[in-house]
Design an enzyme around this catalytic site. Structure first.
Site, short mmCIF file in Angstrom:
data_model
loop_
_atom_site.label_atom_id
_atom_site.label_comp_id
_atom_site.label_asym_id
_atom_site.label_seq_id
_atom_site.Cartn_x
_atom_site.Cartn_y
_atom_site.Cartn_z
N GLU A 274 39.23 34.75 44.42
CA GLU A 274 37.81 35.01 44.16
C GLU A 274 37.21 33.99 43.18
OE1 GLU A 274 37.79 39.21 43.03
OE2 GLU A 274 37.63 39.75 45.14
N ASP A 348 41.72 46.64 48.75
CA ASP A 348 41.13 46.64 47.41
C ASP A 348 40.73 48.03 46.94
OD1 ASP A 348 40.12 45.77 45.07
OD2 ASP A 348 38.33 44.83 45.88
N GLU A 376 36.16 52.44 40.91
CA GLU A 376 35.23 51.47 41.49
C GLU A 376 34.71 51.91 42.86
OE1 GLU A 376 36.86 47.52 41.84
OE2 GLU A 376 35.15 46.78 42.97
C1 BDP Z 1 37.89 43.97 42.97
C2 BDP Z 1 36.72 44.01 42.06
C3 BDP Z 1 36.51 42.75 41.27
C4 BDP Z 1 37.81 42.34 40.63
C5 BDP Z 1 38.86 42.16 41.70
C6 BDP Z 1 40.24 41.91 41.15
O1 BDP Z 1 35.59 44.30 42.83
O2 BDP Z 1 35.52 43.00 40.32
O3 BDP Z 1 37.67 41.17 39.91
O4 BDP Z 1 38.98 43.33 42.44
O5 BDP Z 1 41.04 42.84 41.17
O6 BDP Z 1 38.29 45.29 43.13
O7 BDP Z 1 40.55 40.81 40.72
#
Ligand code: BDP
Length: 643
Positions: A274, A348, A376
């Site tokens: 990401e 996720d 989340e």
């Molecule tokens: C997702 C989240 C994000 C996190 C990412 C992570 O939306 O904000 O940075 O995972 O785990 O669940 O790195």
């Protein structure tokens, strides 16, 4: 006269603060003793002092001796026994930390109404590392935090003097007590999307102040690090892990940290994921990146916890398969102080996912499971969703014995009640309890949490325990039943957006990519005729999931694209079943609110009102989920929405 009035006002305010039921005391609500109880120990450590103080203040039973004994069970374990002749209690442990855990165990038994007259307990934690991951930024915003700002008030910590404000100290003492009471022994204090500033000397000194405080409660401090820190913080031209200058920079930085914090836990790393920098930027592998840090940390006994949440580097490949693709060939290539940390599911933190098959594929590298306490994707701190059943489900596929640790993404913030929703505290509590002992049942954990947090009255405990136990399945039903996943609104991940398609984002962030609804049916074909994701699972799950007739219905649309008229096990069609699940979810949310509305006699006013408000929102949101999703999917199924 004036003075008396002011004093009276002050006294009233203090009393009010002392007894306010704003949730700030979490589950630590033991009644104080009027007389100090007799607690004895020869252990002079600060940790033993804390254990003694906790018992002296809150234990109402017979005298207790705390005995440090090399022959006692496990490193962090404890034994508690009652002397039958006089009822005196002994807590024995190899280390002071075990004594503290034993003390909290005793208080838990007392405060949850368990018998305490004839105790014979021996306990050891199931896994070595039981760590909270705070996704807190230095500006005090919290990524996926729903309970206010970060609990780390950096401005109130003076690194040069080694002090913090009294208010912060009091608040963080509760944090330490809460964690120690459930066996949490580590805290990664900053976001995995880490600022390089975290490694600035200014902050290292502040972190030392936290570490000095946490130590006495058996909690080690860890930091998330940004892989490009040598450039951003060190002014180097590269962060290539094979570059000598880079390696030296990390060694020096690590040495600096250990000079301040001799028992520093280590680094948590999100790399090449990401948008975060990583070894891939220099065509190096995750192993090369991790091992460079591992070498710097090894002389001090520190760990590298490397996250496997990596995707987007394999264009066109099903996102849920990418972690295995990325890491399977690296198994065995990591230094011995590297741990691979993997989210429970391959996508996720969805309300329901099958387990992550990386746990099947990695054989030679120690692994930690990453669970998410902050909700989340499960209504954040607005919905009552008790997560223990979800985590137990995960442990039914991935044996905790194959894990070296369990991490939980924290749900703490500076809201008075810490977690936003009073019932979200239960998830913090359950995380610690399950990381200590994954064989505990969700019911037992709910039961002891409710009793410590609210009341022992069965007229409250029984219905609310039932609500907690049903809440996760209800959430799955009103959000994403039958294996649907990731149909959330982009960015905030709260409400529904099944129609979501955003050209500016990668396709893996778009709901339409995940449900693939069309006129023939709905679901993601991950079978051997589809993306072949099923092949990453150990036998027999590979074939069970591959076959539409054996695939559990709760994962159906995760693994299969299914026709709208497919016959479900109960004889209804897929479309009818989808409607039924959404309706059931809404009915459950209503039932929860209804049950809570009858709890007024058993709960203080403040918490009653705050939870009532949240419950009403949960019902509204559940209806929105059902209506939005069914109306949208109906444009493909072209069938009537059943009530
Ligand atoms: C997702 C989240 C994000 C996190 C990412 C992570 O939306 O904000 O940075 O995972 O785990 O669940 O790195």
């Amino acid at each position: 006269m004036k003075k008396t009035f002011l004093t009276a006002l002050l006294m009233a305010a203090i009393t009010c603060v002392a007894y306010a039921e704003d949730g700030s005391r979490l589950w630590l609500r033991s009644q104080r003793n009027s007389d100090l109880c007799e607690i004895t120990t020869k252990d002079k450590s600060n940790t033993a002092k804390i254990a003694t103080r906790e018992l002296a203040t809150y234990w109402h039973g017979k005298p207790v001796s705390l005995i440090k004994d090399k022959t006692a069970t496990g490193e962090e374990g404890f034994e508690i026994t009652t002397d039958k002749s006089n009822g005196h209690i002994t807590i024995k442990a190899k280390n002071s930390c075990g004594l503290l855990y034993g003390a909290y165990e005793l208080l838990r038994l007392q405060d949850s109404g368990m018998p305490v007259d004839n105790i014979n307990i021996k306990e050891n934690p199931a896994v070595k590392y039981r760590i909270l991951n705070h996704w807190d930024n230095l500006d005090r915003s919290v990524e996926r935090g729903y309970a206010g700002l970060s609990i780390w008030k950096w401005d109130e910590i003076n690194g040069d003097k080694g002090t913090m404000s009294l208010a912060l100290k009091e608040r963080l003492t509760t944090y330490c007590r809460a964690n120690a009471s459930i066996g949490i022994n580590g805290s990664v204090i900053n976001n995995v999307n880490a600022s390089p500033k975290m490694l600035n000397t200014l902050y290292i000194k502040k972190v030392k102040v936290l570490a000095d405080m946490f130590r006495d409660y058996g909690i080690k401090v860890y930091l998330s690090v940004n892989f490009a820190s040598p450039m951003a913080e060190g002014g180097l031209k590269t962060a290539d892990p094979l570059n000598e200058g880079v390696r030296t920079w990390w060694k020096n930085k690590v040495n600096e940290i250990y000079k301040e914090i001799p028992d520093f836990g280590g680094f948590l790393v999100k790399a090449n994921s990401e948008g975060q920098p990583g070894p891939g930027d220099y065509h190096r592998t995750h192993a090369e990146g991790a091992n460079m840090l591992a070498e710097a940390l090894a002389p001090h006994g520190g760990l590298v916890i490397w996250r496997s949440f990596v995707y987007g580097n394999h264009e066109g490949e099903d996102r849920v398969m990418q972690a295995v693709t990325e890491f399977e060939d690296l198994d065995g290539k990591f230094n011995s102080n590297v741990i691979l940390q993997t989210k429970n599911g391959p996508l996720d933190f969805q309300p329901r996912e099958p387990y992550a098959p990386l746990f099947d594929q990695i054989k030679h590298t120690p692994m930690m499971a990453e669970l998410q306490i902050t909700q989340e994707y499960l209504g954040q701190s607005r919905h009552l969703v008790y997560l223990a059943p979800m985590w137990k489900e995960f442990f039914s596929f991935v044996n905790p014995k194959q894990l070296i640790g369990i991490a939980g993404v924290a749900n703490t913030g500076d809201d008075a009640n810490w977690c936003g929703h009073h019932f979200s505290q239960a998830n913090w509590y359950a995380f610690g309890r399950l990381a200590w002992d994954p064989t505990l049942s969700s019911e037992q954990i709910a039961d002891e949490w409710l009793k410590q947090t609210f009341t022992h009255d069965t007229a409250f405990i029984n219905p609310m325990k039932e609500v907690m136990m049903s809440s996760r399945e209800a959430c799955v039903d009103y959000m994403m039943p039958l294996g649907l996943h990731h149909i959330f609104k982009a960015d905030h991940h709260y409400g529904p957006e099944p129609q979501g398609f955003y050209p500016k984002y990668p396709i893996e962030w778009c709901p339409v990519y995940y449900h693939k609804a069309d006129s023939t049916g709905i679901g993601f074909d991950r079978t051997m005729n589809g993306t072949k994701a099923v092949s990453q699972y150990r036998h027999p799950f590979d074939s069970i999931y591959n076959d539409i007739n054996t695939c559990p219905e709760e994962y159906l649309l995760w693994f299969h694209h299914v026709s709208w008229n497919h016959k479900m096990k109960d004889g209804t069609t897929l479309w009818q079943s989808l409607c039924a699940h959404y309706n059931r979810g809404v009915a459950e949310a209503k039932r929860f609110a209804e049950t809570w509305s009858k709890m007024e006699p058993y709960v203080d006013r403040q918490r009653f009102m705050e939870v009532s408000q949240r419950m009403a929102e949960q019902v509204e949101n559940a209806e929105e989920w059902r209506d939005t999703c069914l109306k949208y999917f109906q444009t493909f199924s072209r069938q009537e929405i059943t009530k």
